[in-house]
Design a protein around this motif. Structure first.
Motif: not given
Length: 115
Positions: A50-55
């Motif tokens: 989730f964090l990675s996908g939302d930068n």
């Protein structure tokens, strides 16, 4: 979503300029990710995705607990957001976000306290 719990990840995360969570030029956000998962390891993995996908990049994980609706009965905005996100997480099987407060919003609120 059989045999899954809902995990609450209280955290601080860095925001880059392309993050959809970065609506005000903030450097970081404090928030609660609401994650449906069978165990903590799966919750951690979904949270990282989730964090990675939302930068976003995790700065600090403050707390990780299994959601219990009995702990969120008090009539507050934060509790309403967490309860709503938990229902959505259960319905969709996806990570939802609650109680986000950016560094710019925190700085603005501090300035309001000085007046």
């Amino acid at each position: 979503m059989e045999d899954e719990d809902v995990w609450l990840m209280y955290h601080k995360a860095e925001l880059n300029e392309y993050s959809p969570m970065n609506v005000d030029g903030s450097e970081f956000i404090l928030g609660v990710a609401v994650i449906p998962a069978k165990n903590k390891e799966e919750a951690d993995h979904k949270f990282e995705q989730f964090l990675s996908g939302d930068n976003m990049v995790l700065i600090k994980l403050e707390n990780c607990v299994i959601y219990n609706p009995d702990n969120f009965k008090e009539d507050s905005i934060a509790n309403k957001q967490i309860n709503f996100a938990a229902v959505k997480a259960i319905e969709t099987g996806k990570v939802h976000y609650a109680c986000g407060k950016t560094s710019e919003a925190l700085a603005y609120n501090e300035g309001m306290d000085d007046e």
